[in-house]
Design a protein around this motif. Structure first.
Motif, PDB file in Angstrom:
ATOM      1  N   THR A  10       0.837  -1.198   0.000  1.00 49.10           N
ATOM      2  CA  THR A  10       0.000   0.000   0.000  1.00 49.10           C
ATOM      3  C   THR A  10       0.873   1.249   0.000  1.00 49.10           C
ATOM      4  O   THR A  10       0.577   2.225  -0.708  1.00 49.10           O
ATOM      5  CB  THR A  10      -0.949  -0.010   1.211  1.00 49.10           C
ATOM      6  N   LEU A  11       1.958   1.237   0.750  1.00 51.63           N
ATOM      7  CA  LEU A  11       2.907   2.347   0.750  1.00 51.63           C
ATOM      8  C   LEU A  11       3.450   2.564  -0.661  1.00 51.63           C
ATOM      9  O   LEU A  11       3.503   3.695  -1.148  1.00 51.63           O
ATOM     10  CB  LEU A  11       4.049   2.058   1.725  1.00 51.63           C
ATOM     11  N   THR A  49       2.384   5.944  -2.584  1.00 52.39           N
ATOM     12  CA  THR A  49       3.419   6.951  -2.834  1.00 52.39           C
ATOM     13  C   THR A  49       3.645   7.176  -4.322  1.00 52.39           C
ATOM     14  O   THR A  49       4.105   8.254  -4.715  1.00 52.39           O
ATOM     15  CB  THR A  49       4.742   6.634  -2.110  1.00 52.39           C
ATOM     16  N   CYS A  80       3.756  11.038  -4.986  1.00 53.30           N
ATOM     17  CA  CYS A  80       4.974  11.590  -5.576  1.00 53.30           C
ATOM     18  C   CYS A  80       4.710  12.175  -6.956  1.00 53.30           C
ATOM     19  O   CYS A  80       5.297  13.192  -7.330  1.00 53.30           O
ATOM     20  CB  CYS A  80       6.073  10.530  -5.641  1.00 53.30           C
ATOM     21  N   PRO A 139       7.023  12.618  -0.432  1.00 49.83           N
ATOM     22  CA  PRO A 139       5.999  11.761   0.193  1.00 49.83           C
ATOM     23  C   PRO A 139       6.493  10.330   0.441  1.00 49.83           C
ATOM     24  O   PRO A 139       6.187   9.735   1.478  1.00 49.83           O
ATOM     25  CB  PRO A 139       4.847  11.790  -0.819  1.00 49.83           C
ATOM     26  N   PHE A 140       7.291   9.819  -0.486  1.00 54.85           N
ATOM     27  CA  PHE A 140       7.859   8.473  -0.294  1.00 54.85           C
ATOM     28  C   PHE A 140       8.838   8.479   0.867  1.00 54.85           C
ATOM     29  O   PHE A 140       8.804   7.587   1.720  1.00 54.85           O
ATOM     30  CB  PHE A 140       8.560   7.975  -1.560  1.00 54.85           C
ATOM     31  N   GLN A 160       9.047  10.348   3.445  1.00 58.44           N
ATOM     32  CA  GLN A 160       8.334  10.465   4.712  1.00 58.44           C
ATOM     33  C   GLN A 160       7.714   9.120   5.106  1.00 58.44           C
ATOM     34  O   GLN A 160       7.859   8.661   6.241  1.00 58.44           O
ATOM     35  CB  GLN A 160       7.256  11.539   4.593  1.00 58.44           C
ATOM     36  N   ALA A 161       7.035   8.487   4.164  1.00 55.77           N
ATOM     37  CA  ALA A 161       6.413   7.190   4.447  1.00 55.77           C
ATOM     38  C   ALA A 161       7.470   6.124   4.736  1.00 55.77           C
ATOM     39  O   ALA A 161       7.280   5.282   5.622  1.00 55.77           O
ATOM     40  CB  ALA A 161       5.530   6.773   3.270  1.00 55.77           C
ATOM     41  N   ALA A 162       8.590   6.162   4.012  1.00 52.78           N
ATOM     42  CA  ALA A 162       9.655   5.178   4.213  1.00 52.78           C
ATOM     43  C   ALA A 162      10.277   5.319   5.602  1.00 52.78           C
ATOM     44  O   ALA A 162      10.516   4.309   6.286  1.00 52.78           O
ATOM     45  CB  ALA A 162      10.726   5.333   3.132  1.00 52.78           C
ATOM     46  N   THR A 189       8.886   6.489   8.249  1.00 54.71           N
ATOM     47  CA  THR A 189       7.897   6.045   9.228  1.00 54.71           C
ATOM     48  C   THR A 189       7.781   4.523   9.242  1.00 54.71           C
ATOM     49  O   THR A 189       7.739   3.905  10.311  1.00 54.71           O
ATOM     50  CB  THR A 189       6.534   6.700   8.947  1.00 54.71           C
ATOM     51  N   ALA A 190       7.747   3.914   8.078  1.00 54.91           N
ATOM     52  CA  ALA A 190       7.651   2.451   8.004  1.00 54.91           C
ATOM     53  C   ALA A 190       8.854   1.788   8.657  1.00 54.91           C
ATOM     54  O   ALA A 190       8.706   0.815   9.411  1.00 54.91           O
ATOM     55  CB  ALA A 190       7.519   2.008   6.546  1.00 54.91           C
TER      56      ALA A 190
END
Length: 190
Positions: A154-155, A159, A163, A171-172, A174-176, A178-179
């Motif tokens: 889903t990430l 993204t 992106c 955005p990637f 940031q999500a990376a 956090t993951a």
């Protein structure tokens, strides 16, 4: 050679899906990119554009699944970091207009096709399964591995969209971050 022509056409269709989506992909573009003659279309793809799109998405899906199956599985964080590293350049391409060939069959006018939605759903499920297998090898329980794998896919897909909209990779990233942080926090004792 007929088989070579067919393979070139499917490869060209993968690229077209990544660049223009299913709605923007045309036989003319596929023929030009593959060097195939006009008569090759219905010879190799009697089901027309829908068949070519489905086969291109399936090919790309198989390639991604094969890559996911090779991720190192020393521990859950290693799997997550390897996954994030592998998808970073793919998502970076989204910032400049590229996209996921599989996701492309789920949006636009062609998305109304139950057959194409089923193709995409099956492919995405296979990616989750391959990633979950790596996470299980890394020591996670199957249910946890499946949940984390689904979140990572889903990430990836989310993204791609974010992106592309932002025109950059933030955005990637940031999500990376956090993951990876959540994985380290949750599974550091596995």
């Amino acid at each position: 050679m007929a088989t070579g022509t067919r393979v070139r056409m499917v490869d060209a269709a993968v690229e077209a899906l990544q660049q223009r989506g299913a709605a923007g992909m045309s036989f003319t573009d596929v023929l030009a990119a593959s060097g195939a003659a006009r008569g090759a279309i219905y010879h190799h793809f009697p089901g027309g554009k829908a068949q070519l799109v489905a086969e291109a998405a399936a090919l790309n899906g198989h390639q991604v699944r094969a890559h996911l199956a090779t991720l190192p599985a020393n521990d859950p964080l290693a799997v997550v970091n390897a996954f994030l590293g592998a998808i970073r350049p793919v998502v970076a391409a989204s910032a400049t207009g590229s996209g996921c060939a599989v996701a492309a069959v789920t949006v636009g006018p062609e998305a109304g096709s139950d057959a194409l939605r089923k193709v995409a759903s099956t492919i995405f499920a296979s990616w989750v399964e391959a990633l979950a297998d790596r996470l299980i090898t890394a020591g996670l329980a199957p249910s946890e591995a499946g949940d984390l794998a689904a979140m990572l896919i889903t990430l990836l897909e989310g993204t791609h969209v974010l992106c592309r909209a932002a025109g950059n990779l933030e955005p990637f990233e940031q999500a990376a971050r956090t993951a990876a942080a959540l994985t380290q926090c949750r599974y550091s004792n596995v």
